[in-house]
Design a protein around this motif. Structure first.
Motif, PDB file in Angstrom:
ATOM      1  N   GLY A 179      -1.813  -4.586   1.822  1.00  0.00           N
ATOM      2  CA  GLY A 179      -1.887  -3.683   1.638  1.00  0.00           C
ATOM      3  C   GLY A 179      -1.757  -2.163   0.704  1.00  0.00           C
ATOM      4  O   GLY A 179      -2.937  -2.198   0.007  1.00  0.00           O
ATOM      5  N   ILE A 180      -0.923  -2.198   0.847  1.00  0.00           N
ATOM      6  CA  ILE A 180      -0.928  -0.847  -0.478  1.00  0.00           C
ATOM      7  C   ILE A 180      -0.421  -1.675  -1.309  1.00  0.00           C
ATOM      8  O   ILE A 180      -1.069  -1.340  -2.976  1.00  0.00           O
ATOM      9  N   LEU A 181       0.423  -2.763  -1.795  1.00  0.00           N
ATOM     10  CA  LEU A 181      -0.090  -3.400  -3.326  1.00  0.00           C
ATOM     11  C   LEU A 181      -1.158  -4.428  -3.218  1.00  0.00           C
ATOM     12  O   LEU A 181      -1.277  -3.912  -5.019  1.00  0.00           O
ATOM     13  N   LEU A 182      -1.936  -4.891  -2.946  1.00  0.00           N
ATOM     14  CA  LEU A 182      -3.618  -4.689  -3.580  1.00  0.00           C
ATOM     15  C   LEU A 182      -4.244  -4.212  -3.252  1.00  0.00           C
ATOM     16  O   LEU A 182      -5.273  -4.591  -4.323  1.00  0.00           O
ATOM     17  N   CYS A 183      -4.416  -2.547  -3.203  1.00  0.00           N
ATOM     18  CA  CYS A 183      -4.639  -1.067  -3.263  1.00  0.00           C
ATOM     19  C   CYS A 183      -4.928  -0.835  -4.921  1.00  0.00           C
ATOM     20  O   CYS A 183      -5.586   0.116  -5.063  1.00  0.00           O
ATOM     21  N   ILE A 184      -3.737  -1.499  -5.678  1.00  0.00           N
ATOM     22  CA  ILE A 184      -3.401  -0.890  -6.853  1.00  0.00           C
ATOM     23  C   ILE A 184      -4.429  -1.979  -7.709  1.00  0.00           C
ATOM     24  O   ILE A 184      -4.950  -0.369  -8.568  1.00  0.00           O
ATOM     25  N   THR A 185      -4.731  -2.443  -7.763  1.00  0.00           N
ATOM     26  CA  THR A 185      -6.144  -2.841  -8.673  1.00  0.00           C
ATOM     27  C   THR A 185      -7.336  -2.950  -7.907  1.00  0.00           C
ATOM     28  O   THR A 185      -7.041  -2.904  -6.871  1.00  0.00           O
ATOM     29  N   ILE A 186      -7.996  -2.949  -8.724  1.00  0.00           N
ATOM     30  CA  ILE A 186      -9.767  -2.434  -7.857  1.00  0.00           C
ATOM     31  C   ILE A 186      -9.470  -3.662  -7.592  1.00  0.00           C
ATOM     32  O   ILE A 186     -10.859  -3.541  -6.998  1.00  0.00           O
ATOM     33  N   ILE A 187      -9.923  -5.101  -8.455  1.00  0.00           N
ATOM     34  CA  ILE A 187     -10.052  -6.079  -7.024  1.00  0.00           C
ATOM     35  C   ILE A 187      -9.346  -6.378  -6.413  1.00  0.00           C
ATOM     36  O   ILE A 187     -10.156  -7.190  -5.237  1.00  0.00           O
ATOM     37  N   GLY A 188      -8.359  -5.895  -5.415  1.00  0.00           N
ATOM     38  CA  GLY A 188      -7.760  -5.947  -4.635  1.00  0.00           C
ATOM     39  C   GLY A 188      -8.672  -5.105  -3.276  1.00  0.00           C
ATOM     40  O   GLY A 188      -7.689  -5.153  -2.583  1.00  0.00           O
ATOM     41  N   ILE A 189      -8.669  -4.082  -3.415  1.00  0.00           N
ATOM     42  CA  ILE A 189      -9.028  -3.101  -2.755  1.00  0.00           C
ATOM     43  C   ILE A 189      -9.493  -3.631  -1.588  1.00  0.00           C
ATOM     44  O   ILE A 189      -9.470  -3.382  -0.490  1.00  0.00           O
ATOM     45  N   PRO A 190     -10.512  -4.194  -1.957  1.00  0.00           N
ATOM     46  CA  PRO A 190     -11.213  -4.739  -0.313  1.00  0.00           C
ATOM     47  C   PRO A 190     -10.484  -5.604   0.605  1.00  0.00           C
ATOM     48  O   PRO A 190     -10.274  -5.932   1.388  1.00  0.00           O
ATOM     49  N   PHE A 191      -9.533  -6.429  -0.334  1.00  0.00           N
ATOM     50  CA  PHE A 191      -8.475  -7.347   0.328  1.00  0.00           C
ATOM     51  C   PHE A 191      -7.001  -6.071   1.015  1.00  0.00           C
ATOM     52  O   PHE A 191      -6.995  -6.998   2.205  1.00  0.00           O
ATOM     53  N   GLY A 192      -7.124  -4.628   0.186  1.00  0.00           N
ATOM     54  CA  GLY A 192      -5.915  -4.157   1.284  1.00  0.00           C
ATOM     55  C   GLY A 192      -6.570  -3.973   2.148  1.00  0.00           C
ATOM     56  O   GLY A 192      -6.161  -2.791   3.010  1.00  0.00           O
ATOM     57  N   ILE A 193      -7.969  -3.914   2.096  1.00  0.00           N
ATOM     58  CA  ILE A 193      -8.545  -2.573   3.425  1.00  0.00           C
ATOM     59  C   ILE A 193      -8.534  -3.885   4.530  1.00  0.00           C
ATOM     60  O   ILE A 193      -8.407  -3.376   5.929  1.00  0.00           O
ATOM     61  N   ALA A 194      -9.429  -5.030   3.997  1.00  0.00           N
ATOM     62  CA  ALA A 194      -8.649  -5.885   5.299  1.00  0.00           C
ATOM     63  C   ALA A 194      -7.420  -6.255   5.854  1.00  0.00           C
ATOM     64  O   ALA A 194      -7.098  -6.284   6.761  1.00  0.00           O
ATOM     65  N   ASN A 195      -6.726  -6.237   4.916  1.00  0.00           N
ATOM     66  CA  ASN A 195      -4.572  -5.452   5.591  1.00  0.00           C
ATOM     67  C   ASN A 195      -5.085  -4.618   6.185  1.00  0.00           C
ATOM     68  O   ASN A 195      -4.407  -4.817   7.190  1.00  0.00           O
ATOM     69  N   PHE A 196      -5.116  -3.474   6.422  1.00  0.00           N
ATOM     70  CA  PHE A 196      -5.287  -2.118   6.984  1.00  0.00           C
ATOM     71  C   PHE A 196      -6.115  -2.117   8.174  1.00  0.00           C
ATOM     72  O   PHE A 196      -5.484  -2.057   9.074  1.00  0.00           O
ATOM     73  N   LYS A 197      -6.837  -3.595   8.662  1.00  0.00           N
ATOM     74  CA  LYS A 197      -7.526  -3.769   9.654  1.00  0.00           C
ATOM     75  C   LYS A 197      -7.240  -4.786  10.667  1.00  0.00           C
ATOM     76  O   LYS A 197      -7.308  -4.706  11.610  1.00  0.00           O
ATOM     77  N   LEU A 198      -5.816  -5.120   9.699  1.00  0.00           N
ATOM     78  CA  LEU A 198      -5.173  -6.429  10.301  1.00  0.00           C
ATOM     79  C   LEU A 198      -4.501  -5.436  11.524  1.00  0.00           C
ATOM     80  O   LEU A 198      -3.594  -6.308  12.412  1.00  0.00           O
TER      81      LEU A 198
END
Length: 106
Positions: A65-84
């Motif tokens: 989640g932290i790695l995905l939140c580095i990019t703008i495109i990855g923020i929704p997927f990072g948030i989805a990882n935090f939900k998991l």
């Protein structure tokens, strides 16, 4: 005979693993709620899950989640990882419901 008993004892863990997999496949529009009818076996199973598999699954979701939140495109997927994270830590006694259903309370 003992093999049948062994299979029936591991079925809840298999169902929980599939629940996490389905939720990880498409977490958008869904949330997890605790089931009120989950009893002591669910609690004992959650303790076993936490010790054997839950902590490293949650750690992997945090790092990803932290790695995905580095990019703008990855923020929704990072948030989805935090939900998991909660469902990967303690999956037994939880139910995945749509967020627009009236009984989906947080």
């Amino acid at each position: 005979m003992w093999r049948d008993r062994e299979r029936s004892e591991t079925i809840p863990f298999g169902i929980a693993a599939f629940r996490i997999g389905v939720y990880a496949l498409w977490p958008f529009g869904y949330t997890t709620v605790e089931r009120r009818d989950a009893g002591a076996p669910s609690c004992i199973g959650n303790v076993l899950w936490l010790i054997l598999a839950g902590w490293w699954l949650a750690l992997a979701h945090i790092v990803t989640g932290i790695l995905l939140c580095i990019t703008i495109i990855g923020i929704p997927f990072g948030i989805a990882n935090f939900k998991l994270i909660p469902v990967s830590l303690l999956p037994l006694g939880r139910e995945i419901v749509r967020t627009d259903e009236p009984f989906a309370t947080r």
